[in-house]
Design a protein around this motif. Structure first.
Motif, short mmCIF file in Angstrom:
data_model
loop_
_atom_site.label_atom_id
_atom_site.label_comp_id
_atom_site.label_asym_id
_atom_site.label_seq_id
_atom_site.Cartn_x
_atom_site.Cartn_y
_atom_site.Cartn_z
N ASP A 184 30.29 -23.49 16.10
CA ASP A 184 29.28 -22.59 15.79
C ASP A 184 28.89 -22.26 14.29
OD1 ASP A 184 27.37 -20.70 16.71
OD2 ASP A 184 28.87 -19.32 17.06
N LYS A 229 24.48 -26.70 14.80
CA LYS A 229 23.26 -26.22 15.57
C LYS A 229 22.19 -26.94 14.95
CE LYS A 229 24.49 -22.19 17.43
NZ LYS A 229 24.22 -20.48 17.64
N GLU A 236 26.15 -25.73 24.22
CA GLU A 236 27.44 -24.87 24.22
C GLU A 236 27.84 -25.19 22.93
OE1 GLU A 236 28.72 -22.60 26.34
OE2 GLU A 236 26.88 -22.84 27.80
N TYR A 237 28.32 -23.75 22.33
CA TYR A 237 29.09 -24.11 20.88
C TYR A 237 30.22 -23.12 20.91
CZ TYR A 237 24.62 -25.62 19.72
OH TYR A 237 23.54 -26.34 19.69
N ALA A 238 31.08 -23.68 20.35
CA ALA A 238 32.49 -23.06 20.48
C ALA A 238 32.85 -22.54 18.93
CB ALA A 238 33.88 -24.05 20.64
N ALA A 239 33.58 -21.45 18.60
CA ALA A 239 33.70 -21.02 17.51
C ALA A 239 34.49 -21.93 16.43
CB ALA A 239 34.63 -19.58 17.34
N LEU A 240 34.41 -21.96 15.14
CA LEU A 240 34.97 -22.96 14.23
C LEU A 240 36.46 -22.68 14.43
CD1 LEU A 240 34.19 -24.94 12.17
CD2 LEU A 240 34.11 -23.12 10.43
N THR A 296 38.06 -23.42 17.33
CA THR A 296 38.49 -23.21 18.58
C THR A 296 39.20 -24.47 19.14
OG1 THR A 296 36.94 -21.96 19.18
CG2 THR A 296 37.84 -22.63 20.89
N PHE A 334 39.05 -25.41 25.25
CA PHE A 334 37.95 -26.03 25.83
C PHE A 334 37.78 -25.99 27.56
CE2 PHE A 334 37.65 -27.58 21.49
CZ PHE A 334 36.40 -27.38 21.05
N ILE A 335 38.60 -25.33 28.08
CA ILE A 335 38.30 -25.25 29.42
C ILE A 335 37.19 -24.81 30.08
CG2 ILE A 335 40.74 -25.98 30.18
CD1 ILE A 335 41.36 -23.26 30.45
N THR A 336 36.86 -23.80 29.54
CA THR A 336 35.49 -23.13 29.91
C THR A 336 34.37 -24.19 29.79
OG1 THR A 336 36.32 -21.02 29.27
CG2 THR A 336 34.10 -21.25 29.96
N ILE A 337 34.30 -24.71 28.72
CA ILE A 337 32.98 -25.64 28.39
C ILE A 337 33.14 -26.78 29.54
CG2 ILE A 337 32.15 -27.21 26.65
CD1 ILE A 337 32.47 -25.07 24.52
N ASN A 397 34.47 -26.85 32.16
CA ASN A 397 34.06 -26.80 33.67
C ASN A 397 32.73 -26.58 33.71
OD1 ASN A 397 34.33 -25.50 36.49
ND2 ASN A 397 34.57 -23.45 35.59
N LYS A 398 31.91 -25.97 32.56
CA LYS A 398 30.43 -26.15 32.68
C LYS A 398 29.91 -27.52 32.75
CE LYS A 398 29.68 -21.64 30.55
NZ LYS A 398 29.29 -20.93 29.39
#
Lengths: 320, 466
Positions: B210, B215, B236-240, B242, B245-248, B250-251
């Protein structure tokens, strides 16, 4: 450090952009996400447990907690790359090594600062920078690789519908199992053994405990070392999910603190409660919106919570 | 209530003197930690003592700033850029490698002035001022993230100095005070998206860290995908930093894309690849096409997790040229057998030679070495780089580079599955977003708007070997 405000800001921009939140509400995906929450809970519990000892029991604000996690991960890395050891076999060694370093830190630094919260905070913060610097000098700043044992590969699938499956990886299950096991051991030590009774006695009334013949300085050292050892175990278990690097502990420090503070520090079960609450709400919000926003919302919620319940959610009201 | 009282006591209990004691202790430790790693590298002492203007080329040597963070979050990457830069400078001074048969710049040694901005964007700004004003360096080699480049850009423009920047980036910038030796969008993104559509399918899932670069880079890649008839099924973006990653993931499972386009950086990369495979998604199910994933990250995650995934880069360690063979050998000889080379390191290496060749040209023409003579001489420099022959574009100061796609193998090296026949002319503006816009500096030191709107599709131009 300075990355944080940028993140927070861009996450707020995310919010403002009104991301397409509600995708099709797929029950399988939601169940999976709740299971994912369990995976997050395992990590939060594991990293928070050591802190619940050093902060919850001893009231030491230990900002070097993340570095003890990192030291545990490096212990596993060294043992694995030099002796080809299985990751799970390195767990006792990282416990002993980080506990040993913890004992040294307690003897040399923390001991001199008991009862002076702000000084402890400053000293352990400085310590975290020193530990990171030393590790960087020895191992360089490169990312290191720790291998997960082959038998933890794959997914556990409780049931399948059509082409979709509800599943969670074995390694995540192992993490939550490990976390609960350590929680159980810690509870046993604290509430069922003589040492645990002494620890609680020292916390509640140091002078009285001393009068009764308890070696308070030894108890302090052992308790702090045990808390650090737990952090080391967390580091070992987490290391194979990511890569090992000097700043890795920083990521877990904030999460661990949130867990401990949310649940309340008087009872060990508070850590479990905090982990469940933060883990599942994080998973749910991250699924509905996105990850950075979930972090902001959860952190804000914790701040609000502390404002109204400074002793945490799961603390018995005491007369003061 | 009890706890609040206690912490208040603690605050009141601090005398001013004690606060200063511990405060300075904490400050001192952080300084020690920040300085320690640089102390092990050969650092030239700097200060007000060097009053003789080295910019004019005195007998002492030519001062060049080297600005990479060796502490903090970005140190993981920037340390290897510094290593590659040091290798090049040593080769130039010793007359080895590509510099065989010569010694220094016409007999003068390159003297490196090393600073460590500690992964702090503000410090990049301050340290570049210090390098230019106090150390009086001729030019600076440095920066990795776009955030740090944006932080120093006003300094280099205001003081009219020269920055050599070795990183693939999001484009949309064209300063006459920066020589860009990493890929512009058309040398990395433009070729990889059609490749993905053709090889994997039309549905792409975009992820990234992120901040600015991922971006912007994803914005360009998404536009390319839509232009090519594809469909964006996730973004989808993840904070620098991070590593969860299981949520991403899953998506991703839910969106069922044909491929994932990853612009994750740093230690998020190993975490994502590992967790994706742990979640049961192999490279056969959904392959990843990535820009920032290089040999170094593959080594850090263990090659088994990357096997079968793809990266798009100008250079891979497995590129088959005699120059690359020599580069890899020399790098390993200096920094250790277990080390790998990657695209950003190669760019840091070649930009140092662009600089050295330009300095040599200035010396041959018997001109004074300063920003304008160095810039003039750097434009159009050609170098036989490890990736093949490359050139600094005289129009926009970006570089002609090869565009390649590699498929990762079990040994952590890439099998090159796509490569352009020669280096591609750089276009700093993404053509998918800004059709027909490019950049031409009308004069060497161009402070006016150098954008050129052609409103037409720009043809792909290759470097002609002379």
């Amino acid at each position: 450090m300075n990355v944080l405000p940028i993140n927070a800001l861009s996450s707020l921009i995310h919010l403002a952009q009104a991301t397409p939140a509600a995708k099709s509400f797929d029950p399988i995906a939601i169940t999976n996400q709740l299971l994912n929450g369990v995976g997050i809970i395992g990590i939060l519990l594991l990293t928070g447990l050591g802190l619940s000892i050093t902060f919850g029991v001893m009231r030491i604000i230990n900002l070097a907690h993340g570095e003890f996690i990192m030291l545990g991960a490096y212990t596993s890395f060294v043992l694995q790359s030099n002796f080809k050891m299985d990751l799970l076999l390195t767990i006792p060694f990282s416990f002993l090594f980080t506990a040993f370093i913890g004992a040294i830190v307690e003897r040399t630094i923390v001991r001199r600062l008991y009862g002076r919260a702000v000084e402890t905070l400053l000293a352990t913060w400085g310590l975290s920078i020193v530990i990171q610097g030393v590790v960087k000098l020895i191992f360089t700043a490169q990312l290191k690789y720790v291998k997960a044992p082959p038998y933890t590969r794959g997914n556990w699938t409780p049931f399948q519908i059509g082409g979709q499956a509800i599943e969670i990886s074995y390694y995540r299950l192992f993490i939550i199992f490990m976390a609960l096991l350590l929680l159980g051991i810690t509870a046993f030590l604290l509430y069922r053994t003589k040492l645990g009774r002494e620890v609680r006695a020292v916390t509640q009334n140091r002078d009285m405990a001393k009068c009764l013949g308890i070696n308070t300085s030894l108890v302090d050292m052992l308790t702090f070392a045990y808390g650090c050892g737990l952090a080391g175990v967390a580091g070992t278990v987490i290391s194979s999910l990511k890569s090992v690097a000097p700043p890795m502990g920083q990521d877990y420090l904030v999460d661990a603190w949130m867990t401990v503070v949310t649940g309340g520090v008087d009872k060990l079960v508070g850590v479990l409660a905090g982990a469940v609450l933060i883990g599942e709400s994080n998973a749910a919000i991250a699924y509905l919106i996105n990850d950075p926003t979930a972090r902001v919302i959860v952190l804000a919620a914790v701040i609000v919570l502390i404002r109204y319940r400074p002793e945490g959610l799961f603390t018995v009201q005491k007369r003061s | 209530m009890k706890k609040i009282n206690r912490s208040n006591d603690a605050l009141n209990g601090i005398t001013r003197r004690r606060f200063i004691q511990y405060g300075s202790l904490a400050a001192a430790t952080s300084i020690v930690a920040a300085c320690a790693p640089t102390a092990t590298t050969p650092t030239t002492t700097t200060g007000a003592t060097s009053s003789a203007s080295p910019a004019a080329g005195g007998a002492k040597g030519i001062k060049v700033g080297v600005m990479y963070s060796t502490t903090g979050t970005i140190a993981i990457v920037e340390k290897s850029l510094q290593d590659a830069t040091f290798l090049a400078i040593d080769q130039i001074n010793e007359g080895t490698g590509p510099w065989a048969g010569k010694k220094g710049i016409d007999g003068q040694m390159i003297e490196k002035v090393v600073v460590n901005p500690d992964s702090n964007w503000d410090l990049y700004n301050q340290m570049s001022k210090r390098l230019i004003d106090e150390d009086k360096v001729v030019c600076v080699l440095g920066c990795y993230t776009s955030a740090s480049r944006k932080s120093v850009l006003p300094v280099f423009e205001e003081k009219d100095s020269l920055l050599y920047y070795p990183v693939y980036y999001e484009g949309n910038e064209c300063s006459s005070n920066v020589i860009y030796t990493g890929a512009a969008p058309n040398q990395q993104i433009t070729d990889s998206i059609p490749f993905c559509i053709k090889t994997f399918g039309k549905k792409g899932f975009f992820i990234g860290s992120d901040y600015i670069y991922p971006k912007e880079s994803n914005r360009i890649a998404k536009a390319e995908l839509v232009n090519g008839g594809g469909e964006v099924v996730g973004d989808e973006y993840a904070a620098l930093g991070t590593t969860e990653f299981i949520t991403i993931i899953n998506k991703i499972k839910q969106a069922k894309p044909n491929f994932i386009l990853s612009n994750l950086v740093g230690d998020s990369i190993p975490a994502f690849y590992k967790q994706l495979k742990d979640a049961g998604i192999t490279s056969k199910d959904i392959p990843i096409m990535a820009f920032p994933t290089t040999e170094e990250e593959i080594q850090a995650m263990g090659p088994e997790f990357a096997e079968g995934h793809y990266s798009s880069f100008n250079y891979f360690q497995s590129v088959d040229t005699p120059e690359n063979k020599a580069f890899v050998e020399q790098f390993k000889a200096k920094f250790g057998k277990e080390r790998v080379t990657n695209g950003v390191m190669e760019a840091a290496y070649i930009q140092t030679f662009f600089m050295a060749q330009a300095m040599e040209k200035v010396a041959k023409e018997k001109k004074a070495l300063n920003t304008s003579s160095l810039r003039e001489a750097t434009r159009g420099q050609v170098f036989k780089a490890p990736q093949g022959t490359v050139k600094v574009d005289p129009d926009n100061y970006h570089s002609y580079l090869y565009s390649r796609i590699g498929k990762w193998k079990a040994d952590g090296q890439a099998e090159i599955v796509f490569a352009t026949k020669a280096a591609v002319k750089p276009i700093p503006w993404s053509q998918a977003l800004y059709k027909g816009r490019t950049c031409v500096h009308k004069t060497p030191d161009d402070r006016s708007n150098s954008n050129v709107e052609t409103k037409k599709d720009l043809p792909v131009e290759f470097l002609k070997e002379t």
